[in-house]
Design an enzyme around this catalytic site. Structure first.
Site, PDB file in Angstrom:
ATOM      1  N   ARG A  38      43.621  41.269 -86.071  1.00 43.30           N
ATOM      2  CA  ARG A  38      42.446  42.155 -86.043  1.00 43.30           C
ATOM      3  C   ARG A  38      42.785  43.548 -86.568  1.00 43.30           C
ATOM      4  O   ARG A  38      41.956  44.197 -87.206  1.00 43.30           O
ATOM      5  CB  ARG A  38      41.872  42.225 -84.631  1.00 43.30           C
ATOM      6  CG  ARG A  38      41.073  40.975 -84.292  1.00 43.30           C
ATOM      7  CD  ARG A  38      40.408  41.035 -82.944  1.00 43.30           C
ATOM      8  NE  ARG A  38      39.378  39.999 -82.858  1.00 43.30           N
ATOM      9  CZ  ARG A  38      38.735  39.668 -81.751  1.00 43.30           C
ATOM     10  NH1 ARG A  38      39.007  40.289 -80.627  1.00 43.30           N
ATOM     11  NH2 ARG A  38      37.811  38.728 -81.758  1.00 43.30           N
ATOM     12  N   LYS A 199      30.529  20.727 -75.293  1.00 46.46           N
ATOM     13  CA  LYS A 199      29.270  20.604 -74.553  1.00 46.46           C
ATOM     14  C   LYS A 199      28.042  20.984 -75.359  1.00 46.46           C
ATOM     15  O   LYS A 199      28.022  22.004 -76.047  1.00 46.46           O
ATOM     16  CB  LYS A 199      29.328  21.484 -73.300  1.00 46.46           C
ATOM     17  CG  LYS A 199      30.356  20.998 -72.284  1.00 46.46           C
ATOM     18  CD  LYS A 199      30.312  21.880 -71.044  1.00 46.46           C
ATOM     19  CE  LYS A 199      31.212  21.305 -69.954  1.00 46.46           C
ATOM     20  NZ  LYS A 199      31.162  22.133 -68.743  1.00 46.46           N
ATOM     21  N   GLY A 356      36.184  30.741 -81.914  1.00 47.85           N
ATOM     22  CA  GLY A 356      37.604  30.678 -81.559  1.00 47.85           C
ATOM     23  C   GLY A 356      38.278  29.347 -81.833  1.00 47.85           C
ATOM     24  O   GLY A 356      39.285  29.267 -82.547  1.00 47.85           O
ATOM     25  N   GLY A 379      31.665  35.449 -80.286  1.00 47.59           N
ATOM     26  CA  GLY A 379      30.304  35.567 -79.737  1.00 47.59           C
ATOM     27  C   GLY A 379      29.270  36.045 -80.735  1.00 47.59           C
ATOM     28  O   GLY A 379      28.155  35.522 -80.781  1.00 47.59           O
TER      29      GLY A 379
END
Length: 400
Positions: A38, A199, A356, A379
């Site tokens: 990063r 999921k 991720g 996110g």
């Protein structure tokens, strides 16, 4: 990038105090940075501003200190790695507002770089408090946002500052927005999306948005089992959210209505144990043994997905096709990722991936550098896939 103001629109930077919002939320161990990715990604923008004689004032958060200073969440331990990557000493301010910040900024010469302490040491940051935003803005002449990964948060340093200072996208933000525009906003068609992971429940919004925007949707990973169950297939002991059968059927019906082809596994690699190199066999998805679990797609499914990628001109990928962290259940993800990378290299495909697990899976397949763009934003990338507005991005839109 017509809709957003970038550094190209900022004019001469000589002598200007540039508040540059970056993402320095890097993994640390024993006070040392263990992965500087990063930091490395924001260095070009830092250098570009400094080389033009701008005073670079870095704003960042670290951890979750909840509005109070906490030594474990200080940005100070990052300083050595940051200075090394930037290639010059980086000064440090003990606070991001007030006297400590003002004196640190006041000491800067043109081309200098300063890192201010964690913005989340103040409750006003996450509340997007106007007074805190003004206190941050007091130390800058303009604002540049380089933190796409925090763009889904309407915080003072990610959104508020763009409302009170001239605001621009940094080069990394610009690259991310360019890639996302090519991925879904105005893509070359046909568009294929690959969505995997464990999921369905965590990706309902994402799937509902994608069926309305893409031409083909590949569903893999544990979530594919929920769709297979909804079709009346027995998935044995596989991970499966049986209570979401209605949701899966609703998504399949919406896809049909929007002319989006859903591609589910036709065959699967199954095993009786969830461990690396467990005894396994490939079976059709309508013949899964009752004591076995689906851990990857089979060869026929891989061929179908590769064929669909060959038809597509744009690929958006989020989530692995199987339990890629265990051999040999990484086979499907690796093979399809390598096929997509080859199509990209040949100039046949624009490939955008993020999230991720997705980044880890592509790196595991050895193609992390071979896609058109790989987002590390997590996110924010998911919320973009869900069709949500990102406050930090909206605040950079060109007015008028």
């Amino acid at each position: 990038m017509p809709d957003f103001r970038t550094l190209d629109d900022a004019g001469p930077l000589q002598g200007k105090r540039v508040l540059l919002r970056v993402d320095l939320n890097v993994p640390m161990e024993a006070g040392r940075v263990t992965d500087a990715t990063r930091i490395e990604r924001v260095v070009p923008t830092i250098r570009e501003i400094a080389d033009q004689g701008g005073k670079v004032i870095l704003l960042a958060h670290f951890g979750r200190p909840k509005g109070k200073p906490d030594p474990k969440d200080s940005l100070k331990p990052i300083l050595a790695t940051l200075s090394e990557k930037v290639g010059k000493p980086v000064a440090f301010g003990e606070d991001c507002v007030g006297e400590a910040a003002a004196s640190a900024v006041g000491a800067l010469k043109d081309g200098d770089v300063l890192l201010l302490e964690n913005t989340r040491y103040h409750a006003g940051e996450e509340k997007n408090d106007p007074d805190f935003t003004k206190a941050l803005a007091a130390n800058g002449d303009l604002y540049v946002n380089e933190a796409f990964s925090a763009a889904h948060r309407a915080h003072a340093s990610t959104e508020g500052l763009a409302r009170v200072l001239p605001a621009y996208a940094g080069r990394l933000m610009q690259a991310e927005l360019d890639a996302l525009t090519k991925g879904l906003e105005s893509p070359a068609r046909p568009v294929i999306a690959i969505v995997g992971g464990a999921k369905v429940s965590t990706k309902i919004d994402l799937l509902e948005n994608l069926v309305a925007k893409v031409d083909m949707l590949v569903i893999g990973g544990g979530m594919a089992n929920t769709f297979l169950h909804a079709q009346g297939k027995d998935v044995g002991k596989s991970l499966c959210e049986k209570d979401l059968s209605d949701t899966a059927q609703r998504i399949m019906a919406a896809a049909k209505e929007k002319n989006c082809t859903i591609i589910l596994p036709a065959d699967a690699l199954v095993a009786r144990e969830f461990k690396a190199n467990a005894e396994n066999e490939t079976v059709p998805v309508d013949a899964v043994p009752s004591d076995a679990m689906i851990l990857d797609v089979g060869a026929a499914s891989m061929a179908t997905i590769d064929g669909a990628i060959d038809e597509a001109r744009t690929l958006v990928w989020n989530g692995p096709l199987g339990a890629f962290e265990l051999t040999p259940f990484d086979t499907g993800t690796v093979a399809v990722a390598q096929h997509a990378a080859a199509r990209t290299k040949a100039g046949q495909l624009v490939s955008v991936a993020g999230g991720g697990d997705t980044v880890a899976a592509l790196n595991h397949a050895g193609v992390g550098e071979a896609f058109s763009y790989v987002s590390t934003a997590g996110g924010a990338f998911l919320e973009w896939l869900e069709g949500k507005e990102l406050p930090g991005v909206e605040a950079l839109r060109a007015k008028g």
